[in-house]
Design an enzyme around this catalytic site. Structure first.
Site, mmCIF file in Angstrom:
data_model
loop_
_atom_site.group_PDB
_atom_site.id
_atom_site.type_symbol
_atom_site.label_atom_id
_atom_site.label_comp_id
_atom_site.label_asym_id
_atom_site.label_seq_id
_atom_site.Cartn_x
_atom_site.Cartn_y
_atom_site.Cartn_z
ATOM 1 C CG ASP A 137 58.458 30.086 52.824
ATOM 2 O OD1 ASP A 137 57.776 29.427 52.021
ATOM 3 O OD2 ASP A 137 58.334 29.982 54.051
ATOM 4 C CG ASP A 176 18.976 37.833 36.589
ATOM 5 O OD1 ASP A 176 19.504 37.641 35.481
ATOM 6 O OD2 ASP A 176 18.857 38.951 37.110
ATOM 7 C CG ASN A 208 16.025 42.598 26.019
ATOM 8 O OD1 ASN A 208 16.023 42.442 24.796
ATOM 9 N ND2 ASN A 208 16.001 41.588 26.870
ATOM 10 C CG ASP A 227 55.925 29.032 57.318
ATOM 11 O OD1 ASP A 227 56.873 29.832 57.149
ATOM 12 O OD2 ASP A 227 56.077 27.793 57.360
ATOM 13 C CG ASP A 239 57.268 34.628 55.256
ATOM 14 O OD1 ASP A 239 58.119 35.087 54.474
ATOM 15 O OD2 ASP A 239 57.355 33.508 55.785
ATOM 16 C CG ASN A 248 15.776 42.162 34.020
ATOM 17 O OD1 ASN A 248 15.572 41.836 32.852
ATOM 18 N ND2 ASN A 248 16.234 43.359 34.362
#
Length: 733
Positions: free
Chosen positions: A331, A686, A657, A589, A593, A682
């Site tokens: 706006d 990770d 893999n 706001d 809206d 893994n």
């Protein structure tokens, strides 16, 4: 009697007061306490039932993820195959990821709920023939209620009497200036979103006093009808769709590869149980187990960073969507402008500065002054006094006001009868040029050119006219004739001082800014010119209403200002822009809206917004500042880039893999790796990537929006299969 709705309120605006009373089963004396209690039981409380922030609903949102479902299924399968240690490890990962995300989002939801919470407004009504102050939630259709300066209008009302009443309806209409109200019946020709003889729930009384009969309460009021549209969860954002599509791709690849591995091993006469265990190990190895945790940690870290900059993130995924925004609709009032009317100047008929115009403008006003202190007045009059200085105000105090004719919507002007310091009695009128010029004896072309010049510059013009009125002691609308233009007063809502720099920063981030406003197009264009926003095209509400979806969609790219738009049109524009494959943010706001905020990829509101707008938004700014928003865009892109790092490193390595292990099983009499070995491998990798959320990002990755590129991921997987060394490369220190 049925619960009045917005259509009935519009109908009431065209009816005489007695007819309105008849339809509502009430009178000017209001309701009795007993009848009010009966109606309260029948119609319900004058409240909006918001979508409540519950721990359960936030938790369900975290579980709605295909990747998490894949991990849970893998864990359940492990339990059935008596490999409970793997199952427990996987379930711990799921609980960690869901828990982190749940805690962050629930805290954010509660923070916004605390911002939204405030004391219930009171309402002064007639009950049992007496003035009584009640909780606004106890208002019912048929109540006669009173409005004073500073009040929040508690319900939709048909006005019965007013005295200088003006309401700030910007939350509904987008108009920066307060709207004058009248008790006169509407003609049905008004084009505004609101009616001049109605006061709407959620708007604010800026000046004057009034009384009205309550026509609609709660969900039946215009405020409530918009809030009801927001009860459902918003559409999935672009980031959520991208993450979901990637998860589904991973699920499909996992199912195909594990099924083929199991079938081939059985055909090669390997043990059925061993073949199933190995297929399970392939499934475990393919899945980047910490993806949900990495995403959640990244988003939580970003939310903490943004919180320090005054940004509350209600939904964590909104941070990445904010970074990927390509078009930001906003706006105008309070975002690009200060949200405050300022006096720009007074001009005589020839365009020269006019001190007389300032003085007469102060005399012809509704400002209330006691003991030298201004108590209240409308925005135009207050802006004039603020800019005038002591001398014009002192000169104006030399005029003695004898009588006044208040402003009315039909006349679009007000007048006063006053004695000047030189003893001359004057009738002075002030109002909209179209109203004042009609009552003038003659108007120079130069005056019209001045008006066109000022409105073309986006300014609000007020015309001031006067005539000598010897012998008059009282005035009415009929006396407003034979006037001569004295001056033109120019007002404007100035652009923010830092707006241009903020917009330049967004432009450098390749975020296109477009304006959605309920104000007139000339004002919007002027503001854009002043802060160097290029305007390629302008569409107004009536033009949009006449266009099909296909026509409007094709016009979006070449249009930068959408003016005089209704709430439904704002939402329609947002949906069509998203349907074109564009990530959309919306900053607003007001009540008008709320639906657009709900429909955007990222709905952005501010702490000072109305409750329904804050509820619809996913990000709340503690200050309405585009520069803070640019910080959010940068942070969102950083998080997305780091999430992509993990996805590319983890999935390409896992895929290469596991494809190699599946191929090796065709030639070995034993399983190449056990599920527990693969899972441990893994996890070790990770865990080393848990620092990725705080990693730095190359500057070029922050310069433009990024999106999930599944074609690139598939090519990377293919390359990792063809290049075994590449599949292990990410595991290097």
């Amino acid at each position: 009697m049925t619960l009045p709705d917005q259509l009935q309120l519009n109908a009431a605006a065209t009816l005489p007061v007695e007819a309105v009373f008849s339809k509502l089963g009430t009178s000017s004396a209001g309701l009795s306490s007993g009848e009010a209690a009966r109606r309260l039981s029948e119609f319900g409380r004058n409240e909006i039932t918001d979508r409540q922030t519950s721990a359960f609903s936030v938790l369900l949102r975290q579980l709605n993820n295909p990747f998490l479902i894949l991990l849970v299924c893998t864990a359940i399968l492990s339990i059935f195959l008596h490999d409970s240690s793997d199952a427990y490890i996987i379930l711990c990962i799921v609980v960690l990821s869901v828990g982190l995300s749940f805690i962050s989002e629930y805290r954010s939801e509660r923070a916004v709920a605390d911002l939204r919470a405030r004391v219930r407004p009171k309402a002064l009504v007639l009950r049992d023939g007496q003035h009584t102050e009640i909780n606004g939630a106890e208002l019912v259709p048929g109540d006669v209620a009173y409005l004073n300066v500073g009040d929040i209008v508690p319900a939709d009302m048909r006005l019965l009497e007013v005295r200088g009443l003006e309401c700030d309806e910007s939350a509904l209409t987008g108009e920066a200036l307060p709207q004058a109200k009248t008790a006169a019946v509407s003609t049905g020709q008004e084009q505004s979103v609101t009616r001049s003889c109605c006061a709407y729930s959620g708007t604010i009384v800026k000046d004057g006093v009034g009384a009205g009969v309550v026509v609609a309460t709660g969900a039946a009021a215009q405020y409530g009808s918009i809030a009801q549209q927001l009860m459902s969860e918003g559409p999935q954002t672009a980031f959520e769709l991208g993450l979901r599509n990637f998860s589904l791709l991973l699920v499909r690849v996992t199912v195909v590869l594990t099924s083929c591995t199991f079938a081939i091993n059985v055909l090669l006469h390997h043990s059925l149980v061993e073949s199933l265990l190995f297929a399970l190990s392939i499934a475990i190895g393919l899945t980047p187990q910490l993806l949900p945790a990495i995403v959640t940690v990244s988003l939580s870290y970003g939310a903490r960073v943004l919180a320090k900059r005054g940004v509350i993130v209600k939904r964590l995924v909104s941070i990445e969507d904010l970074g990927n925004v390509q078009v930001l609709f906003t706006d105008k009032t309070g975002t690009l402008t200060e949200g405050r009317v300022r006096f720009r100047g007074a001009f005589d008929r020839m365009g020269a500065p006019s001190d007389e115009g300032i003085v007469l403008g102060i005399v012809c006003s509704d400002v209330v002054v006691e003991n030298g202190h201004v108590l209240h007045g409308n925005a135009i009059d207050m802006a004039l006094r603020d800019a005038a200085g002591d001398t014009p105000i002192a000169t104006a105090s030399g005029y003695r006001v004898i009588d006044r004719e208040p402003f009315s919507y039909d006349r679009q002007m007000m007048s006063v009868l006053a004695d000047a310091p030189n003893g001359e009695r004057l009738l002075i009128s002030k109002g909209a040029p179209e109203g004042v010029l009609l009552r003038c004896a003659g108007v120079d072309d130069n005056v019209r050119q001045l008006i066109d010049r000022e409105t073309g510059n986006g300014n609000r013009v007020i015309a001031l006219a006067s005539r000598s009125a010897p012998g008059l002691t009282h005035i009415g609308a009929d006396d407003e004739q034979g006037l001569q233009i004295t001056a033109l007063l120019s007002f404007a809502d100035q652009p923010k001082a830092d707006a241009r720099a903020s917009i330049d920063r967004l432009r450098q981030l390749n975020v296109a800014l477009k304006i959605l406003t309920g104000d007139n197009p000339q004002v919007a264009q002027s503001i854009c010119r002043q802060i160097d926003i290029p305007v390629r095209g302008v569409l107004t509400g009536p033009q949009i209403a006449a266009m099909s979806d296909e026509q409007l969609r094709s016009a979006l790219d070449g249009t930068d200002i959408f003016a005089r738009v209704t709430p439904d049109q704002k939402s329609r524009i947002i949906r069509l822009q998203r349907a074109a494959g564009v990530d959309v943010g919306y900053l607003g706001d007001g009540i008008n809206d709320a639906v657009a905020l709900h429909d955007a990829d990222v709905g952005i509101s501010v702490d000072s917004a109305v409750d329904v707008a804050k509820d619809a938004a996913t990000i709340v700014l503690l200050e309405k500042d585009l520069d803070v928003l640019a910080d959010g865009v940068m942070e969102g892109r950083r998080i997305f880039a780091n999430t992509t790092k993990y996805v590319l490193m983890g999935t390409s390595s896992n895929f290469g893999n596991m494809f190699s292990a599946a191929g090796a099983s065709l030639f070995l009499r034993f399983l190449p790796m056990l599920p527990s070995q693969i899972l441990l491998n893994n996890l070790l990798y990770d865990v080393s990537e848990m620092s990725i959320p705080t990693d730095n990002v190359d500057e070029e990755q922050l310069q433009r929006p990024a999106h999930w590129d599944q074609a690139f991921i598939r090519r990377l997987w293919s390359f990792s299969v063809r290049s075994p060394r590449f599949s292990t490369l990410p595991r290097s220190p």
